[in-house]
Design an enzyme around this catalytic site. Structure first.
Site: not given
Ligand code: EPU
Length: 296
Positions: A161, A210, A280
């Site tokens: 990012r 995010s 972000e």
């Molecule tokens: N989780 C929780 N509670 C929550 C949300 C998430 O425990 O309320 C846990 C999930 O269970 C999982 C982990 O956190 O084990 C990661 O969550 P998720 O798979 O939703 O992915 P993320 O890391 O939160 C990233 C990107 C997103 C992208 C998704 C899918 C970042 C900051 N975010 O989210 O990107 O859509 O992966 O690839 O890297 C963005 O950048 O705006 C964005 C939405």
């Protein structure tokens, strides 16, 4: 030059971001082509702030005192494996049009609400894929030297990012490499990504994706969730109950509500885990001082 490509005064930016909050731009113009960008930069009445699809920004309630150059729309040109897209092209459109033309590799972009320019600046990603993996290069206009330069992903120092594109540079267009592939399989992939997003992210609400970058080896959403912050509310801004790394805005929300909630969340997570999350989201314009922000 396109018809909208003229500087106007005191234009509300609220409809131009996914949060639908914030004030006005003292000067505003929309660019849909390289030609527009060049002409508008030359005639800019004040310092320029570049706005893309507004899917990762919060505009201050007091607005932006300078000139907002809104880079939105544009063309996609495909030749063999190479795809050139103007900076204002929405990523979801790029994903769908390349798939329709039998090209694979950009499907992941269907899950990212931004535009090509923002994707280069932020190295936007989704589902384990990042912009830099598919990027051949981007053309950047430097506001200080008025020159255009081609930059490779390495020269752009694209990381998680992040990139080295500064606020004094404007992405004009980007070239991506694709591979030939059957439209059926690619369309199924588009559907899979779209369905995953609907299940796990608060689509349909006013949000900007995010809020924080994931810290090394962990997830901001998980940390915010286990700190017990889902549902935490300041004014019209609330930590999403569906995904803790999203802040959703109610219709009556102010930019200041989102701003204060971001820093409140960061402070609470830092106190609970000693991890200082890095936003972000980008904040444009001048915001009120915030004790939670200063405390970390
Ligand atoms: N989780 C929780 N509670 C929550 C949300 C998430 O425990 O309320 C846990 C999930 O269970 C999982 C982990 O956190 O084990 C990661 O969550 P998720 O798979 O939703 O992915 P993320 O890391 O939160 C990233 C990107 C997103 C992208 C998704 C899918 C970042 C900051 N975010 O989210 O990107 O859509 O992966 O690839 O890297 C963005 O950048 O705006 C964005 C939405």
């Amino acid at each position: 030059m396109s018809r909208g490509a003229v500087w106007r005064e005191d234009v509300s930016l609220r409809p131009l971001t996914t949060y639908k909050v914030g004030g006005t731009a003292r000067y505003y113009a929309r660019a849909t082509s390289t030609e527009d960008i060049g002409a508008l930069v030359t005639s800019a009445p004040a310092a320029i702030t570049v706005l893309g699809r507004g899917s990762n920004v919060v505009i201050a309630d007091r607005g932006i005192p300078g000139a907002v150059l809104h880079v939105a729309g544009g063309d996609i040109a495909m030749s063999g494996a190479s795809v050139v897209a103007d900076a204002g092209v929405p990523l979801s459109r790029l994903a769908r049009e390349t798939v329709n033309e039998g090209r694979r590799g950009l499907e992941f972009m269907v899950g990212i609400p931004g535009s090509v320019g923002g994707a280069v600046v932020m190295n936007a990603g989704c589902h384990g894929r990042e912009t830099r993996e598919r990027l051949v290069g981007a053309r950047l206009l430097d506001l200080d030297t008025a020159t255009v330069a081609d930059r490779s992903p390495e020269e752009l120092a694209m990381g998680y990012r992040s990139s080295n594109v500064t606020e004094r540079q404007i992405v004009i267009d980007a070239t991506f490499h694709t591979r030939p592939g059957k439209a059926d399989a690619a369309t199924a992939e588009l559907r899979r990504i779209t369905a995953w997003r609907r299940r796990s992210q608060p689509g349909g609400s006013l949000n900007a994706g995010s809020v924080f970058k994931n810290p090394p080896e962990d997830s901001a959403g998980r940390l915010i969730d286990v700190t017990g912050l889902k549902g935490l509310r300041i004014g019209g801004a609330e930590v999403s109950a569906k995904h803790a790394n999203f802040i959703v805005a109610a219709d009556e929300a102010r930019a200041d509500d989102v701003w204060r909630l971001v820093w409140a969340v960061r402070r609470r997570v830092a106190e609970a885990f000693g991890v200082v999350l890095e936003p972000e989201l980008r904040f444009f314009g001048e915001f009120e001082p915030c004790a939670d922000r200063e405390a970390v």
